[in-house]
Design a protein around this motif. Structure first.
Motif, PDB file in Angstrom:
ATOM      1  N   PHE A 160       0.839  -1.190   0.000  1.00  0.00           N
ATOM      2  CA  PHE A 160       0.000   0.000   0.000  1.00  0.00           C
ATOM      3  C   PHE A 160       0.884   1.254   0.000  1.00  0.00           C
ATOM      4  O   PHE A 160       1.958   1.280   0.632  1.00  0.00           O
ATOM      5  N   PRO A 161       0.434   2.316  -0.658  1.00  0.00           N
ATOM      6  CA  PRO A 161       1.226   3.549  -0.712  1.00  0.00           C
ATOM      7  C   PRO A 161       1.104   4.372   0.569  1.00  0.00           C
ATOM      8  O   PRO A 161       0.110   4.284   1.288  1.00  0.00           O
ATOM      9  N   VAL A 162       2.127   5.181   0.823  1.00  0.00           N
ATOM     10  CA  VAL A 162       2.137   6.080   1.977  1.00  0.00           C
ATOM     11  C   VAL A 162       1.683   7.457   1.512  1.00  0.00           C
ATOM     12  O   VAL A 162       2.414   8.167   0.816  1.00  0.00           O
ATOM     13  N   SER A 163       0.480   7.845   1.891  1.00  0.00           N
ATOM     14  CA  SER A 163      -0.057   9.147   1.483  1.00  0.00           C
ATOM     15  C   SER A 163       0.512  10.258   2.364  1.00  0.00           C
ATOM     16  O   SER A 163       1.091  10.014   3.431  1.00  0.00           O
ATOM     17  N   GLU A 164       0.285  11.481   1.940  1.00  0.00           N
ATOM     18  CA  GLU A 164       0.738  12.616   2.754  1.00  0.00           C
ATOM     19  C   GLU A 164      -0.038  12.668   4.066  1.00  0.00           C
ATOM     20  O   GLU A 164       0.524  13.016   5.107  1.00  0.00           O
ATOM     21  N   HIS A 165      -1.329  12.308   4.028  1.00  0.00           N
ATOM     22  CA  HIS A 165      -2.121  12.281   5.260  1.00  0.00           C
ATOM     23  C   HIS A 165      -1.551  11.273   6.254  1.00  0.00           C
ATOM     24  O   HIS A 165      -1.408  11.580   7.450  1.00  0.00           O
ATOM     25  N   ALA A 166      -1.213  10.088   5.777  1.00  0.00           N
ATOM     26  CA  ALA A 166      -0.636   9.068   6.658  1.00  0.00           C
ATOM     27  C   ALA A 166       0.701   9.524   7.212  1.00  0.00           C
ATOM     28  O   ALA A 166       1.008   9.317   8.396  1.00  0.00           O
ATOM     29  N   TRP A 167       1.494  10.152   6.362  1.00  0.00           N
ATOM     30  CA  TRP A 167       2.841  10.586   6.762  1.00  0.00           C
ATOM     31  C   TRP A 167       2.774  11.738   7.770  1.00  0.00           C
ATOM     32  O   TRP A 167       3.453  11.720   8.793  1.00  0.00           O
ATOM     33  N   ARG A 168       1.916  12.717   7.522  1.00  0.00           N
ATOM     34  CA  ARG A 168       1.840  13.870   8.425  1.00  0.00           C
ATOM     35  C   ARG A 168       1.111  13.544   9.723  1.00  0.00           C
ATOM     36  O   ARG A 168       1.492  14.000  10.799  1.00  0.00           O
ATOM     37  N   THR A 169       0.042  12.757   9.637  1.00  0.00           N
ATOM     38  CA  THR A 169      -0.773  12.481  10.818  1.00  0.00           C
ATOM     39  C   THR A 169      -0.170  11.414  11.712  1.00  0.00           C
ATOM     40  O   THR A 169      -0.274  11.496  12.939  1.00  0.00           O
ATOM     41  N   GLY A 170       0.457  10.406  11.106  1.00  0.00           N
ATOM     42  CA  GLY A 170       0.986   9.306  11.904  1.00  0.00           C
ATOM     43  C   GLY A 170       2.440   8.992  11.677  1.00  0.00           C
ATOM     44  O   GLY A 170       3.002   8.108  12.338  1.00  0.00           O
ATOM     45  N   GLY A 171       3.085   9.705  10.769  1.00  0.00           N
ATOM     46  CA  GLY A 171       4.474   9.423  10.441  1.00  0.00           C
ATOM     47  C   GLY A 171       5.465  10.278  11.200  1.00  0.00           C
ATOM     48  O   GLY A 171       5.144  10.847  12.254  1.00  0.00           O
ATOM     49  N   ALA A 172       6.666  10.424  10.658  1.00  0.00           N
ATOM     50  CA  ALA A 172       7.752  11.133  11.332  1.00  0.00           C
ATOM     51  C   ALA A 172       7.384  12.553  11.775  1.00  0.00           C
ATOM     52  O   ALA A 172       7.749  12.964  12.887  1.00  0.00           O
ATOM     53  N   THR A 204       4.116  11.265  17.038  1.00  0.00           N
ATOM     54  CA  THR A 204       3.402  10.181  17.702  1.00  0.00           C
ATOM     55  C   THR A 204       4.100   8.856  17.414  1.00  0.00           C
ATOM     56  O   THR A 204       5.133   8.813  16.737  1.00  0.00           O
ATOM     57  N   SER A 205       3.541   7.784  17.913  1.00  0.00           N
ATOM     58  CA  SER A 205       4.105   6.464  17.663  1.00  0.00           C
ATOM     59  C   SER A 205       4.082   6.158  16.171  1.00  0.00           C
ATOM     60  O   SER A 205       3.029   6.228  15.535  1.00  0.00           O
ATOM     61  N   THR A 206       5.218   5.815  15.594  1.00  0.00           N
ATOM     62  CA  THR A 206       5.333   5.672  14.146  1.00  0.00           C
ATOM     63  C   THR A 206       6.339   4.596  13.769  1.00  0.00           C
ATOM     64  O   THR A 206       7.238   4.265  14.551  1.00  0.00           O
ATOM     65  N   MET A 207       6.207   4.044  12.568  1.00  0.00           N
ATOM     66  CA  MET A 207       7.201   3.131  12.038  1.00  0.00           C
ATOM     67  C   MET A 207       8.078   3.834  11.002  1.00  0.00           C
ATOM     68  O   MET A 207       8.885   3.213  10.326  1.00  0.00           O
ATOM     69  N   PHE A 208       7.886   5.151  10.852  1.00  0.00           N
ATOM     70  CA  PHE A 208       8.709   6.003   9.988  1.00  0.00           C
ATOM     71  C   PHE A 208       8.630   5.579   8.519  1.00  0.00           C
ATOM     72  O   PHE A 208       9.641   5.538   7.803  1.00  0.00           O
ATOM     73  N   ALA A 209       7.430   5.283   8.042  1.00  0.00           N
ATOM     74  CA  ALA A 209       7.238   4.988   6.624  1.00  0.00           C
ATOM     75  C   ALA A 209       7.438   6.263   5.813  1.00  0.00           C
ATOM     76  O   ALA A 209       6.897   7.322   6.156  1.00  0.00           O
ATOM     77  N   ALA A 210       8.235   6.188   4.754  1.00  0.00           N
ATOM     78  CA  ALA A 210       8.587   7.367   3.963  1.00  0.00           C
ATOM     79  C   ALA A 210       7.438   7.797   3.059  1.00  0.00           C
ATOM     80  O   ALA A 210       6.719   6.959   2.496  1.00  0.00           O
ATOM     81  N   LEU A 211       7.266   9.095   2.918  1.00  0.00           N
ATOM     82  CA  LEU A 211       6.229   9.656   2.067  1.00  0.00           C
ATOM     83  C   LEU A 211       6.374   9.126   0.646  1.00  0.00           C
ATOM     84  O   LEU A 211       7.474   9.086   0.090  1.00  0.00           O
ATOM     85  N   LYS A 212       5.253   8.692   0.046  1.00  0.00           N
ATOM     86  CA  LYS A 212       5.148   8.203  -1.326  1.00  0.00           C
ATOM     87  C   LYS A 212       5.848   6.862  -1.558  1.00  0.00           C
ATOM     88  O   LYS A 212       5.976   6.426  -2.705  1.00  0.00           O
ATOM     89  N   SER A 213       6.306   6.215  -0.483  1.00  0.00           N
ATOM     90  CA  SER A 213       6.857   4.868  -0.632  1.00  0.00           C
ATOM     91  C   SER A 213       5.709   3.865  -0.594  1.00  0.00           C
ATOM     92  O   SER A 213       4.543   4.234  -0.433  1.00  0.00           O
ATOM     93  N   ARG A 214       6.023   2.593  -0.731  1.00  0.00           N
ATOM     94  CA  ARG A 214       5.032   1.532  -0.634  1.00  0.00           C
ATOM     95  C   ARG A 214       5.506   0.524   0.416  1.00  0.00           C
ATOM     96  O   ARG A 214       6.702   0.200   0.484  1.00  0.00           O
ATOM     97  N   VAL A 215       4.582   0.043   1.228  1.00  0.00           N
ATOM     98  CA  VAL A 215       4.934  -0.835   2.345  1.00  0.00           C
ATOM     99  C   VAL A 215       4.071  -2.091   2.283  1.00  0.00           C
ATOM    100  O   VAL A 215       2.861  -2.012   2.040  1.00  0.00           O
TER     101      VAL A 215
END
Length: 384
Positions: free
Chosen positions: A83-95, A99-110
């Motif tokens: 699944f892709p990492v959206s800007e919403h996912a990155w800003r709201t739950g990412g680096a 908050t608690s995060t797995m540091f998924a990079a913006l626009k990457s796929r996990v």
């Protein structure tokens, strides 16, 4: 034809030890809400304001994972789905979120398998949002699916407005719902439950340790999650296996993280040391009779398919009570082996467990005379 719920009272001549009602004053905890459940017997070992509506915080991620596990089981996705990492996912739950995060990079796929471990070990908010958006198109739609799934599982107190449990006035649950959800995840998804027991998870060269500190304490705790919400305090959902027994615990309303760890361990230790198992009924025991309307016979025996056990404290002997609840009367034709009611076992006002009861035999339709007699009896009862 008027039907109503009736009770068939059962006399338990077995003298056993009194559960919670007698123990309520003997055992105390700083937690404001508690629900403690024995896995094998289904006995409620301790309960304190267990139905109070509370914010789930990160404990909402148990529901997030249940929806994901259910989707995998239904072949909607696989562990290797990306699944892709959206800007919403990155800003709201990412680096950037802090908050608690797995540091998924913006626009990457996990991969899904990595996202699952990010949630179960690290309680990663970005992983929750990525999963939600990937599965339903938006976090809002996924949260709606979480609530709908909760209803399917009988979790009536739970409502979710996001996939993470981050502050939202619409998020709510109860300790009872959370403990039952944990039990469901453990029993329904054994292949996925193992992720909760990981002491650490390394992904993208970042090592993260399990946020449930008792996982690494070697006391038998092998899941689930922690949570914190302003105005509510610290909470925990945990499961422990020891000496062949497993329990599920949900508690909340604690003042500090240290207090949360101490109270969780205290309750779990008590649950393993203070109770013993008692068998009340064997499989196939007749528990009572149900009235049958318009049948070849007027009553049919009710039985339980499996043995009925409860856990009771080792001290404070007292008597348990039990009754069968069914909708009176049963209508013909009645098939054998059909669930028609529930056996409820009580100690005082405390409900310990509920067990389905079923018909022991089939009952066919009676003669015109017998049906007329039953109709007359029903009419007389209506006017009483």
């Amino acid at each position: 034809m008027r039907m109503r719920l009736v009770s068939v009272f059962i006399s338990l001549v077995l003298i056993v030890c009194a559960p919670l009602a007698a123990q309520g004053q003997a055992f105390e905890t700083k937690a404001k809400q508690v629900y403690l459940l024995d896995a094998e017997t289904g006995t409620v070992l301790f309960a304190k304001d267990e139905n109070a509506a509370v914010p789930p915080a990160s404990l909402a991620k148990l529901m997030t994972m249940e929806v994901v596990f259910d989707a995998i089981r239904k072949n909607e996705l696989t562990l290797e789905t990306e699944f892709p990492v959206s800007e919403h996912a990155w800003r709201t739950g990412g680096a950037p979120s802090g908050t608690s995060t797995m540091f998924a990079a913006l626009k990457s796929r996990v991969r899904v398998v990595d996202l699952i471990q990010g949630v179960t070990v690290q309680l990663a908010n970005d992983a929750c949002i990525i999963l939600g958006e990937g599965m339903t198109g938006s976090e809002e739609a996924f949260a709606k699916r979480m609530t709908e799934r909760a209803r399917e599982l009988g979790l009536s107190a739970s409502v979710f407005r996001n996939a993470t449990g981050l502050p939202d006035p619409g998020n709510k649950t109860s300790m009872r719902d959370l403990a039952l959800l944990a039990q469901h995840i453990h029993s329904s998804y054994p292949d996925f439950f193992k992720y909760y027991a990981q002491t650490e998870f390394e992904w993208n060269k970042i090592l993260q340790r399990n946020r449930m500190p008792l996982i690494s304490a070697n006391i038998g705790v092998d899941g689930f999650a922690t949570g914190f919400a302003e105005g509510f305090g610290y909470g925990n959902v945990a499961t422990m296996q020891k000496d062949g027994r497993r329990v599920f615990l949900a508690l909340g309303g604690l003042a500090t993280d240290k207090e949360r760890v101490e109270e969780t361990r205290k309750i779990l230790d008590w649950s393993m040391a203070a109770f013993e198992k008692k068998r009340l009924f064997e499989a196939g025991d007749t528990l009572g009779e149900a009235s049958v309307y318009g049948g070849t016979v007027s009553h049919v025996a009710l039985l339980t398919r499996d043995p009925v056990d409860v856990l009771v404290p080792v001290n404070n002997p007292d008597r348990l009570s039990a009754k069968v609840i069914y909708r009176w009367p049963l209508l013909t034709p009645v098939e054998a082996g059909v669930k028609v009611g529930t056996l409820r076992i009580w100690n005082g006002e405390r409900l310990l467990r509920e067990v389905p009861v079923e018909t022991a035999a089939a009952v066919g339709e009676g003669t015109l005379t017998s049906r007329a007699t039953d109709a007359l009896q029903e009419l007389l009862l209506f006017w009483l």
